[in-house]
Design a protein around this motif. Structure first.
Motif, short mmCIF file in Angstrom:
data_model
loop_
_atom_site.label_atom_id
_atom_site.label_comp_id
_atom_site.label_asym_id
_atom_site.label_seq_id
_atom_site.Cartn_x
_atom_site.Cartn_y
_atom_site.Cartn_z
N HIS A 19 51.22 -84.46 64.62
CA HIS A 19 51.19 -85.81 64.05
C HIS A 19 52.60 -86.43 64.06
CE1 HIS A 19 47.07 -86.39 62.61
NE2 HIS A 19 47.03 -85.09 62.36
N GLU A 20 53.61 -85.61 63.75
CA GLU A 20 54.99 -86.10 63.79
C GLU A 20 55.38 -86.51 65.21
OE1 GLU A 20 57.28 -82.91 62.24
OE2 GLU A 20 56.50 -83.11 60.19
N GLN A 21 54.94 -85.73 66.20
CA GLN A 21 55.25 -86.04 67.59
C GLN A 21 54.60 -87.35 68.03
OE1 GLN A 21 57.25 -84.25 70.09
NE2 GLN A 21 58.05 -83.75 68.07
N SER A 22 53.38 -87.60 67.56
CA SER A 22 52.70 -88.86 67.93
C SER A 22 53.45 -90.06 67.37
CB SER A 22 51.25 -88.84 67.44
OG SER A 22 51.17 -88.98 66.03
N ILE A 23 54.01 -89.90 66.17
CA ILE A 23 54.81 -90.97 65.57
C ILE A 23 56.13 -91.13 66.34
CG2 ILE A 23 56.08 -91.68 63.50
CD1 ILE A 23 53.90 -90.18 61.87
N TYR A 24 56.75 -90.01 66.68
CA TYR A 24 58.03 -90.04 67.41
C TYR A 24 57.91 -90.78 68.74
CZ TYR A 24 62.03 -88.32 70.08
OH TYR A 24 63.15 -88.23 70.87
N HIS A 25 56.79 -90.59 69.43
CA HIS A 25 56.59 -91.23 70.73
C HIS A 25 55.96 -92.62 70.62
CE1 HIS A 25 57.85 -87.83 73.17
NE2 HIS A 25 57.12 -87.03 72.42
N GLY A 26 55.72 -93.07 69.38
CA GLY A 26 55.24 -94.42 69.17
C GLY A 26 53.78 -94.64 69.55
N VAL A 27 52.96 -93.59 69.48
CA VAL A 27 51.56 -93.73 69.90
C VAL A 27 50.59 -93.30 68.80
CG1 VAL A 27 52.07 -93.46 72.36
CG2 VAL A 27 51.61 -91.41 70.98
N ASN A 28 51.07 -93.15 67.57
CA ASN A 28 50.18 -92.69 66.50
C ASN A 28 49.02 -93.64 66.26
OD1 ASN A 28 52.52 -94.23 65.54
ND2 ASN A 28 51.52 -94.13 63.53
N ASN A 29 49.21 -94.95 66.53
CA ASN A 29 48.11 -95.92 66.37
C ASN A 29 47.20 -95.97 67.58
OD1 ASN A 29 48.94 -96.78 63.78
ND2 ASN A 29 50.43 -98.20 64.66
N ASN A 30 47.55 -95.21 68.61
CA ASN A 30 46.73 -95.15 69.83
C ASN A 30 46.01 -93.81 69.97
OD1 ASN A 30 49.37 -96.85 70.47
ND2 ASN A 30 47.68 -97.73 71.65
N ILE A 31 45.93 -93.08 68.86
CA ILE A 31 45.26 -91.77 68.87
C ILE A 31 44.23 -91.74 67.76
CG2 ILE A 31 45.53 -89.27 68.60
CD1 ILE A 31 48.39 -89.56 69.62
N GLN A 32 43.05 -91.25 68.07
CA GLN A 32 42.00 -91.05 67.07
C GLN A 32 41.73 -89.56 66.97
OE1 GLN A 32 38.47 -93.65 67.19
NE2 GLN A 32 37.21 -91.83 66.88
N TRP A 33 42.04 -88.98 65.82
CA TRP A 33 41.86 -87.55 65.60
C TRP A 33 40.48 -87.32 65.01
CZ3 TRP A 33 46.31 -84.52 66.65
CH2 TRP A 33 47.49 -85.23 66.83
N ASN A 34 39.64 -86.59 65.73
CA ASN A 34 38.25 -86.41 65.28
C ASN A 34 37.95 -85.00 64.76
OD1 ASN A 34 36.65 -88.98 66.16
ND2 ASN A 34 38.01 -88.52 67.87
N GLY A 35 38.84 -84.03 65.02
CA GLY A 35 38.54 -82.65 64.63
C GLY A 35 37.37 -82.11 65.43
N TRP A 36 36.90 -80.93 65.03
CA TRP A 36 35.73 -80.37 65.70
C TRP A 36 34.47 -81.14 65.32
CZ3 TRP A 36 36.82 -77.76 69.67
CH2 TRP A 36 37.86 -76.82 69.71
N LEU A 37 33.64 -81.40 66.29
CA LEU A 37 32.37 -82.10 66.08
C LEU A 37 31.23 -81.27 66.66
CD1 LEU A 37 33.42 -85.72 67.19
CD2 LEU A 37 33.14 -84.90 64.84
N PRO A 38 30.01 -81.46 66.16
CA PRO A 38 28.85 -80.82 66.83
C PRO A 38 28.84 -81.21 68.30
CG PRO A 38 28.18 -81.83 64.75
CD PRO A 38 29.61 -82.26 65.00
N GLN A 39 28.40 -80.29 69.17
CA GLN A 39 28.52 -80.50 70.60
C GLN A 39 27.91 -81.82 71.07
OE1 GLN A 39 26.30 -77.99 73.32
NE2 GLN A 39 28.04 -77.90 74.72
N GLN A 40 26.71 -82.14 70.59
CA GLN A 40 26.06 -83.36 71.05
C GLN A 40 26.88 -84.60 70.69
OE1 GLN A 40 23.94 -81.83 73.26
NE2 GLN A 40 22.51 -83.46 72.78
N LYS A 41 27.44 -84.62 69.48
CA LYS A 41 28.24 -85.77 69.06
C LYS A 41 29.54 -85.83 69.86
CE LYS A 41 29.96 -88.23 65.00
NZ LYS A 41 30.09 -88.23 63.52
N ALA A 42 30.15 -84.67 70.10
CA ALA A 42 31.38 -84.62 70.90
C ALA A 42 31.14 -85.19 72.29
CB ALA A 42 31.89 -83.18 70.98
N LEU A 43 30.01 -84.82 72.90
CA LEU A 43 29.70 -85.31 74.24
C LEU A 43 29.39 -86.80 74.25
CD1 LEU A 43 27.60 -82.33 75.66
CD2 LEU A 43 29.97 -82.93 76.17
#
Length: 401
Positions: free
Chosen positions: A264-288
């Motif tokens: 998360h710190e690296q995403s802020i450092y590179h100026g792209v934290n607002n261009n990333i959506q962190w979803n974590g693990w999801l059930p396979q069907q939803k992930a697909l």
């Protein structure tokens, strides 16, 4: 005539590991190989979770890792002692050195065949992880435990399990070559790569308001330190100069909280934290469904001895969902991309990945999608569908058992 197999795995049921849930749980019984499974059970596991190939025997998982490993091992051994081995022709263990050693001894006493299934060089992974934890100052104790576990596991595997197994299944031709170079005979080794269930073609794109008006990329998989996904943040910063409304979906997670915070710190450092959506693990069907809503699938596998032997699943899922792929030159990925014509396979640097993504988004996307619909999906159905892999594996079990 049917072969009856007892399969001991290092995962919970249900599991997102498709080689367990689809290959063994769905298709092996269709090829006259019935599989009873010993697997983990956590607070999300339900008694009604299906295991189509046979019976399931579950051991309890606990949050504390030290307690979990000790109790899980004890429960596995207890189940092995009290099971009726007249039911089985063979015992097979996936990735676990100590349970494999005990299972091998029991198999010899019971005059049964013993097979080892290696989807990943687990012991070497623990050793590598221990040094990463040490570099990040997580303390001697957190370094020492995975270091001991890795070295003990490596000793058990290379001195006992591998030499005395009746057969060893590995995940790639590269892993098989490594095992032969280590002195194990080729005739005892079979490579079974990762596959995909082709029936997933009817999945619809996810409707997520957060993706509205964005050009969407997706990374599907673990974000453990060995994957070095921080390079994707540098890639994203380059792409953002040309396409400001770029969005990277991360569908996956890591158990290493220190590393997650660092990412998360690296995403802020590179100026792209607002261009990333962190979803974590999801059930396979939803992930697909998130994959289906994306324009490009990213599959980075940094080059190293451990990951070079891997057979990545995500690249197959991207192709099955019909989206262009940007991946790096992992041996198995190189073979797939050469035959599937599904995008670009380049060295894993931010610049190379950014250039490949931009070429798809601004120039070649429609052309590549057409090639995926013809060449790519035909490659999957003929070579990497679990239905085809299960037939090959079923023939092998009948031969060696």
């Amino acid at each position: 005539m049917s072969v009856k197999l007892l399969f001991i795995v290092d995962e919970d049921i249900p599991t997102f590991r498709s080689d367990i849930s689809v290959l063994f749980g769905k298709y092996m019984s269709q090829n006259c190989v019935n599989v009873d499974i010993i697997a983990g059970r956590n607070r999300f596991t339900k008694e009604l979770d299906e295991w189509e190939s046979g019976k399931k025997f579950l051991y309890r998982k606990y949050k504390n890792k030290i307690v979990m490993h000790f109790i899980a091992f004890s429960q596995i051994v207890a189940k092995l002692i009290f099971l009726d081995f007249n039911r089985y022709a063979a015992i097979q263990v996936r990735n676990m050195p100590l349970p494999a050693t005990i299972s091998l001894i029991i198999a010899r006493i019971r005059k049964k065949k013993f097979y080892f299934w290696m989807s990943y060089p687990t012991s070497e992974g623990h050793i590598q992880r221990s040094y990463h934890k040490n570099r990040n100052s997580e303390g001697f104790f957190k370094f020492f435990l995975p270091w001991i576990r890795g070295n003990l596991g490596k000793l058990l595997l290379y001195k006992i399990v591998f030499p005395y197994s009746d057969h060893i299944f590995v995940q790639s031709d590269k892993m098989k070559k490594d095992m032969v170079m280590a002195g194990f005979p080729s005739y005892k080794l079979t490579s079974i790569p990762m596959g995909i269930d082709i029936l997933e073609n009817d999945i619809l794109p996810i409707e997520d308001i957060r993706l509205k008006d964005y050009r969407v990329l997706v990374y599907l998989g673990t974000i453990d330190p060995v994957r070095k996904i921080e390079i994707l943040f540098k890639m994203l910063a380059i792409i953002k100069n040309t396409i400001p409304n770029i969005m990277l979906l991360i569908v996956g997670d890591t158990h290493d909280k220190y590393h997650l915070d660092w990412l998360h710190e690296q995403s802020i450092y590179h100026g792209v934290n607002n261009n990333i959506q962190w979803n974590g693990w999801l059930p396979q069907q939803k992930a697909l469904r998130y994959v289906k809503a994306s324009e490009v699938g990213l599959s980075p596998f940094p080059r190293c001895n451990i990951l070079d032997s891997a057979s990545p699943t995500k690249i197959l899922e991207y192709i099955a969902m019909g989206i262009p792929v940007v991946c790096n030159d992992n041996p198995d990925q190189s073979i797939i991309m050469d035959k599937a014509k599904a995008g670009f396979c380049v060295p894993y640097t931010a610049k190379n990945f950014a250039e490949a993504v931009l070429k798809i988004l601004l120039q070649d996307g429609i052309k590549i999608k057409k090639e995926i619909d013809t060449i790519g999906k035909n490659f999957l159905s003929s070579t990497r569908s679990y239905e085809k892999i299960a037939k090959k594996l079923g023939d092998i079990y009948h031969h060696i058992t």
